[in-house]
Design a protein around this motif. Structure first.
Motif, PDB file in Angstrom:
ATOM      1  N   TYR A  67       2.981  10.687  -2.933  1.00  0.00           N
ATOM      2  CA  TYR A  67       3.038  10.244  -1.541  1.00  0.00           C
ATOM      3  C   TYR A  67       4.082  11.096  -0.821  1.00  0.00           C
ATOM      4  O   TYR A  67       4.845  11.833  -1.451  1.00  0.00           O
ATOM      5  CB  TYR A  67       3.376   8.752  -1.423  1.00  0.00           C
ATOM      6  CG  TYR A  67       3.152   8.230  -0.023  1.00  0.00           C
ATOM      7  CD1 TYR A  67       1.881   8.276   0.550  1.00  0.00           C
ATOM      8  CD2 TYR A  67       4.206   7.749   0.745  1.00  0.00           C
ATOM      9  CE1 TYR A  67       1.670   7.839   1.841  1.00  0.00           C
ATOM     10  CE2 TYR A  67       4.004   7.301   2.036  1.00  0.00           C
ATOM     11  CZ  TYR A  67       2.727   7.358   2.587  1.00  0.00           C
ATOM     12  OH  TYR A  67       2.519   6.940   3.872  1.00  0.00           O
ATOM     13  N   ASN A  69       6.819  10.286   0.720  1.00  0.00           N
ATOM     14  CA  ASN A  69       8.171   9.897   0.321  1.00  0.00           C
ATOM     15  C   ASN A  69       8.077   8.653  -0.566  1.00  0.00           C
ATOM     16  O   ASN A  69       6.989   8.290  -1.020  1.00  0.00           O
ATOM     17  CB  ASN A  69       9.050   9.644   1.550  1.00  0.00           C
ATOM     18  CG  ASN A  69       8.373   8.709   2.547  1.00  0.00           C
ATOM     19  OD1 ASN A  69       7.848   7.666   2.165  1.00  0.00           O
ATOM     20  ND2 ASN A  69       8.369   9.096   3.820  1.00  0.00           N
ATOM     21  N   GLU A  70       9.215   8.010  -0.809  1.00  0.00           N
ATOM     22  CA  GLU A  70       9.236   6.846  -1.692  1.00  0.00           C
ATOM     23  C   GLU A  70       8.726   5.572  -1.022  1.00  0.00           C
ATOM     24  O   GLU A  70       8.492   4.564  -1.693  1.00  0.00           O
ATOM     25  CB  GLU A  70      10.671   6.609  -2.188  1.00  0.00           C
ATOM     26  CG  GLU A  70      11.270   7.766  -2.978  1.00  0.00           C
ATOM     27  CD  GLU A  70      10.709   7.876  -4.380  1.00  0.00           C
ATOM     28  OE1 GLU A  70       9.960   6.968  -4.797  1.00  0.00           O
ATOM     29  OE2 GLU A  70      11.039   8.872  -5.070  1.00  0.00           O
ATOM     30  N   SER A  71       8.564   5.598   0.314  1.00  0.00           N
ATOM     31  CA  SER A  71       8.156   4.399   1.059  1.00  0.00           C
ATOM     32  C   SER A  71       6.633   4.305   1.118  1.00  0.00           C
ATOM     33  O   SER A  71       6.001   4.747   2.088  1.00  0.00           O
ATOM     34  CB  SER A  71       8.753   4.424   2.473  1.00  0.00           C
ATOM     35  OG  SER A  71      10.161   4.478   2.421  1.00  0.00           O
ATOM     36  N   PRO A  73       3.100   2.833   1.835  1.00  0.00           N
ATOM     37  CA  PRO A  73       2.604   1.854   2.811  1.00  0.00           C
ATOM     38  C   PRO A  73       2.198   0.535   2.163  1.00  0.00           C
ATOM     39  O   PRO A  73       1.749   0.493   1.010  1.00  0.00           O
ATOM     40  CB  PRO A  73       1.391   2.558   3.431  1.00  0.00           C
ATOM     41  CG  PRO A  73       1.658   4.009   3.244  1.00  0.00           C
ATOM     42  CD  PRO A  73       2.392   4.108   1.940  1.00  0.00           C
ATOM     43  N   GLU A  74       2.349  -0.534   2.905  1.00  0.00           N
ATOM     44  CA  GLU A  74       2.057  -1.869   2.418  1.00  0.00           C
ATOM     45  C   GLU A  74       0.639  -1.998   1.872  1.00  0.00           C
ATOM     46  O   GLU A  74       0.390  -2.706   0.895  1.00  0.00           O
ATOM     47  CB  GLU A  74       2.273  -2.882   3.554  1.00  0.00           C
ATOM     48  CG  GLU A  74       2.043  -4.331   3.153  1.00  0.00           C
ATOM     49  CD  GLU A  74       3.071  -4.837   2.154  1.00  0.00           C
ATOM     50  OE1 GLU A  74       2.709  -5.680   1.303  1.00  0.00           O
ATOM     51  OE2 GLU A  74       4.236  -4.376   2.226  1.00  0.00           O
ATOM     52  N   ARG A  77       0.646  -1.031  -1.796  1.00  0.00           N
ATOM     53  CA  ARG A  77       1.687  -1.497  -2.716  1.00  0.00           C
ATOM     54  C   ARG A  77       1.131  -2.403  -3.805  1.00  0.00           C
ATOM     55  O   ARG A  77       1.603  -2.387  -4.939  1.00  0.00           O
ATOM     56  CB  ARG A  77       2.783  -2.232  -1.928  1.00  0.00           C
ATOM     57  CG  ARG A  77       3.656  -1.287  -1.121  1.00  0.00           C
ATOM     58  CD  ARG A  77       4.739  -2.022  -0.379  1.00  0.00           C
ATOM     59  NE  ARG A  77       5.434  -1.130   0.552  1.00  0.00           N
ATOM     60  CZ  ARG A  77       6.319  -1.540   1.450  1.00  0.00           C
ATOM     61  NH1 ARG A  77       6.617  -2.839   1.524  1.00  0.00           N
ATOM     62  NH2 ARG A  77       6.901  -0.678   2.262  1.00  0.00           N
ATOM     63  N   THR A  96       6.970  12.852  -4.559  1.00  0.00           N
ATOM     64  CA  THR A  96       7.095  12.981  -3.117  1.00  0.00           C
ATOM     65  C   THR A  96       6.888  14.448  -2.729  1.00  0.00           C
ATOM     66  O   THR A  96       6.826  15.339  -3.593  1.00  0.00           O
ATOM     67  CB  THR A  96       8.485  12.528  -2.649  1.00  0.00           C
ATOM     68  OG1 THR A  96       9.475  13.391  -3.232  1.00  0.00           O
ATOM     69  CG2 THR A  96       8.750  11.093  -3.079  1.00  0.00           C
TER      70      THR A  96
END
Length: 339
Positions: A67, A69-71, A73-74, A77, A96
């Motif tokens: 992805y 970055n490490e965040s 998307p909901e 998850r 990342t």
């Protein structure tokens, strides 16, 4: 006329042969179902079966995902969490953009220029998954694929990819030992397929995506490399659709994805759903073009013959002493020559 027809047919035949040769691998994919290398249901123990412990393990217990970055998307998850929770004894690697570039720059500097210059971010996400499998081994899983059961049985196949519809293989779930010859071939082929096809969807699919992977897979099989099981073999096994995500005992569950698809992708999907109509239209268009080319060829030959007759006729008239005087009489004898 027979000679001109033979020339026309020869030229047309050469063009057709060239076109068929150019797309031969794509054509053969239409009839390739992967059944010869399929991972059959009978080979796979049921979830939590003690038989799983008796299976050989070739692929290391590593799960790779990518992805920006490490965040994450909901929307993805839950799928991500399902794979992590079911495999607490596996190493988990999230690649990342920054980590992906660092790996390429450090381990594969010959590819860094190509990697940096991809026009679409998804191309880098595609490429890195091939490199991490070739380098570390493990199982790559797209973020929109959740885990429906433990993946331990798939560790018994030194390299595997999954079958997709309508033809070929996909790159959203794959597994490999480090340095498997198939994934080394894939990474080595990326630069040769780095071409811009104008439409972003086609560019992605044929430069790094599933169509690229399918073409390399088909060529790999044709080269005779797809043989030999076990750690030293080169065979690539195929996870079929039933084992992939169709049933409660399948390995994966699919979630909403394809975030990179644009308007051109919708056009391609429309073409795929109307392929029969487009095929008929293609043959009709080819017929019209062929008739048009034959008509142009015939006109060119006819004009050439007329010019030749006029030139030859003029030379004959001058040789015999006839000339054009104009008026109603047309030709008259201007100089008598003995022959």
């Amino acid at each position: 006329m027979r000679r001109s027809l033979a020339i026309f047919l020869t030229v047309t035949g050469v063009i057709i042969i060239f076109l068929i040769h150019s797309v031969y691998t794509l054509l053969t994919l239409l009839v390739e179902d992967g059944s010869a290398d399929a991972i059959h249901s009978a080979e796979i123990p049921a979830p939590n079966s003690p038989l799983i412990d008796n299976m050989a393990q070739y692929i290391p217990k590593i799960i790779h995902q990518t992805y920006i970055n490490e965040s994450v998307p909901e929307i993805w998850r839950e799928a991500q969490r399902s794979c992590i929770d079911l495999h607490e004894d596996y190493e988990y690697k999230m690649w990342t953009d920054a980590k992906s570039r660092e790996l390429i720059a450090t381990e594969y500097p010959w590819f860094l220029n190509t990697f940096d210059n991809y026009s679409q971010p998804i191309q880098r996400a595609d490429a890195i998954r091939y490199f991490v499998l070739a380098h570390f081994g493990g199982i790559y899983i797209d973020l929109d694929d959740g885990c429906n059961r433990r993946l331990d049985p798939l560790l018994s196949y030194p390299a595997w990819v999954r079958r997709t519809a309508p033809t070929g293989i996909s790159n959203d779930a794959m597994g490999s030992i480090p340095q498997h010859p198939f994934f080394l071939t894939v990474t080595d082929s990326l630069r040769d397929y780095d071409k811009n096809w104008r439409l972003p969807y086609i560019t992605v699919m044929y430069s790094t995506g599933p169509l690229f992977l399918s073409v390399i897979w088909k060529k790999y099989m044709s080269s005779g490399s797809n043989i030999g099981d076990g750690a030293g073999g080169g065979r690539v096994r195929i996870l079929m659709m039933d084992e992939y995500n169709r049933y409660p005992w399948s390995f994966f569950s699919h979630h909403q994805g394809s975030s990179w698809h644009g308007k051109d992708a919708r056009l391609i999907f429309w073409m795929g759903s109307h392929w029969m109509m487009l095929t008929v239209m293609g043959f009709l268009l080819a017929g019209v073009v062929g008739i048009g080319l034959w008509w142009v060829w015939g006109r060119m030959l006819l004009l050439g013959q007329r010019r030749t007759k006029r030139r030859d006729g003029g030379l004959w008239e001058r040789a015999m002493g006839w000339g054009w005087r104009g008026g109603k009489g047309g030709y008259e004898l201007t100089e008598r020559r003995e022959v």
